[in-house]
Design a protein around this motif. Structure first.
Motif, short mmCIF file in Angstrom:
data_model
loop_
_atom_site.label_atom_id
_atom_site.label_comp_id
_atom_site.label_asym_id
_atom_site.label_seq_id
_atom_site.Cartn_x
_atom_site.Cartn_y
_atom_site.Cartn_z
N ASN A 46 0.84 -1.19 0.00
CA ASN A 46 0.00 0.00 0.00
C ASN A 46 0.88 1.24 0.00
O ASN A 46 1.78 1.35 0.82
CB ASN A 46 -0.90 0.04 1.24
CG ASN A 46 -1.92 -1.07 1.24
OD1 ASN A 46 -2.60 -1.29 0.25
ND2 ASN A 46 -2.01 -1.79 2.34
N GLY A 104 -9.34 -2.02 0.43
CA GLY A 104 -9.41 -1.08 1.53
C GLY A 104 -9.97 0.27 1.12
O GLY A 104 -11.09 0.36 0.64
N ASN A 105 -9.18 1.31 1.26
CA ASN A 105 -9.56 2.66 0.84
C ASN A 105 -8.83 3.09 -0.43
O ASN A 105 -8.70 4.28 -0.70
CB ASN A 105 -9.26 3.66 1.96
CG ASN A 105 -10.12 3.41 3.17
OD1 ASN A 105 -11.28 3.05 3.04
ND2 ASN A 105 -9.55 3.60 4.36
N SER A 106 -8.37 2.12 -1.19
CA SER A 106 -7.60 2.42 -2.39
C SER A 106 -8.45 3.07 -3.47
O SER A 106 -9.62 2.76 -3.64
CB SER A 106 -6.97 1.15 -2.96
OG SER A 106 -6.06 0.60 -2.05
N GLN A 107 -7.82 3.96 -4.21
CA GLN A 107 -8.43 4.55 -5.39
C GLN A 107 -7.88 3.89 -6.65
O GLN A 107 -8.44 4.05 -7.73
CB GLN A 107 -8.17 6.05 -5.42
CG GLN A 107 -8.82 6.77 -4.27
CD GLN A 107 -8.41 8.22 -4.20
OE1 GLN A 107 -7.59 8.71 -4.98
NE2 GLN A 107 -8.97 8.96 -3.25
N ALA A 153 -3.11 6.04 -1.64
CA ALA A 153 -4.39 5.63 -2.21
C ALA A 153 -4.24 4.51 -3.24
O ALA A 153 -5.19 4.14 -3.91
CB ALA A 153 -5.08 6.83 -2.85
N LYS A 175 -17.32 1.08 -8.15
CA LYS A 175 -16.84 1.95 -7.06
C LYS A 175 -15.92 3.06 -7.55
O LYS A 175 -15.42 3.83 -6.75
CB LYS A 175 -16.11 1.11 -6.01
CG LYS A 175 -17.04 0.20 -5.24
CD LYS A 175 -16.31 -0.43 -4.09
CE LYS A 175 -17.30 -1.15 -3.19
NZ LYS A 175 -16.77 -1.42 -1.87
#
Length: 99
Positions: A10, A40-43, A13, A73
């Motif tokens: 990670n 997770g909160n990845s873009q 993002a 998403k």
């Protein structure tokens, strides 16, 4: 036979999930859990797979499902799945494109 590894990296993002070894139903729960952690909160999510011993339809379905989820998403997804010529030909004949 390759090592069976799953590595999640990670960086802010962006997440990278690196896979090797068997990409089959025997490991699909482990692989799915890794996808969930990597998202997770990845873009942006990068999936890399190499040194693949075997691959089956379960993994293909998981990748196609992940592509659809990321599209819904708004997550950028890149895949780099390094198949041997036999694996590539098999998927091409089935009309499946993973990369």
């Amino acid at each position: 036979m390759s090592n069976h590894n799953i590595i999640i990296t990670n960086t802010g993002a962006e997440s990278t999930l690196t896979l090797s070894g068997s990409l089959t139903v025997a490991r699909i729960t482990e692989i799915k859990e890794a996808f969930d952690r990597a998202l997770g909160n990845s873009q942006k999510l990068n999936i890399k797979a190499s040194n693949i011993d075997s691959i089956d339809l379960t993994f293909v379905q998981l990748i196609l499902s992940l592509k659809k989820l990321c599209q819904q998403k708004g997550i950028e997804l890149t895949t780099n799945i390094d198949l041997n010529p036999e694996q590539t030909q098999l998927l091409q004949r089935a009309g499946i494109k993973l990369n």
